[in-house]
Enzyme design. Structure first.
Site, PDB file in Angstrom:
ATOM      1  N   CYS A 163       0.830  -1.212   0.000  1.00  0.00           N
ATOM      2  CA  CYS A 163       0.000   0.000   0.000  1.00  0.00           C
ATOM      3  C   CYS A 163       0.866   1.264   0.000  1.00  0.00           C
ATOM      4  O   CYS A 163       1.572   1.534   0.969  1.00  0.00           O
ATOM      5  CB  CYS A 163      -0.904  -0.057   1.234  1.00  0.00           C
ATOM      6  SG  CYS A 163      -1.709   1.478   1.668  1.00  0.00           S
ATOM      7  N   CYS A 173       0.184   3.707   2.820  1.00  0.00           N
ATOM      8  CA  CYS A 173       0.706   3.130   4.075  1.00  0.00           C
ATOM      9  C   CYS A 173       2.203   3.402   4.194  1.00  0.00           C
ATOM     10  O   CYS A 173       2.699   3.710   5.283  1.00  0.00           O
ATOM     11  CB  CYS A 173       0.465   1.621   4.116  1.00  0.00           C
ATOM     12  SG  CYS A 173      -1.274   1.144   4.087  1.00  0.00           S
TER      13      CYS A 173
END
Length: 153
Positions: free
Chosen positions: A68, A71
């Site tokens: 991600c 993230c």
């Protein structure tokens, strides 16, 4: 000459060890699995109907995944916040790909998802890679209740 060098070396080491302060603690987010979560945060199997935080400090839980991009952007910010807030809060990271049961129990459908857990209130959820200043605002006002403390003085 050899004795003088050895004595100087011993004196230097002794002086250094006496002047050395307590080691610097490295505060980092804690990678958490489901078992740790149940022991340190909330056992949703024993208490499925009511939130009961068992920690002794306010906490942030970052639900994330290695693939991600947002993230990855959030991770160093959380590292910085862990150092800045030191012993006042604890930051946990839960990899949703490795802890699917935990992610499912919390209905995590979008990552990063951040769970803010105060000591004596219900947690709040935020989605997305929040900027550092927004995270600090939530930590100060919601987790640490600093805005209320300022108005009381």
């Amino acid at each position: 000459m050899k004795k003088i060098v050895i004595i100087a070396l011993i004196l230097a080491v002794t002086a250094f060890s006496l002047s050395a302060k307590e080691p610097v603690k490295t505060v980092k987010p804690i990678v958490m699995d489901t078992k740790m979560f149940k022991e340190m945060v909330f056992d949703y199997e024993k208490n499925p109907t009511e939130w009961k935080y068992v920690g002794d400090k306010p906490a942030i839980i970052d639900f994330w995944a290695a693939w991600c991009a947002p993230c990855k952007k959030l991770s160093p910010i959380l590292d910085e916040l862990a150092v800045e807030y030191g012993e006042d809060i604890v930051i946990y990271k839960i990899n949703v790909d490795e802890e699917k049961e935990l992610a499912a129990n919390f209905g995590i459908r979008s990552i990063p998802t951040i769970l803010f857990i105060p000591l004596n209130d219900k947690p709040q959820v935020a989605q997305g890679a929040l900027p550092k200043d927004a995270l600090k605002e939530v930590i100060d006002s919601f987790l640490l209740n600093k805005s209320a403390q300022k108005t009381e003085k």
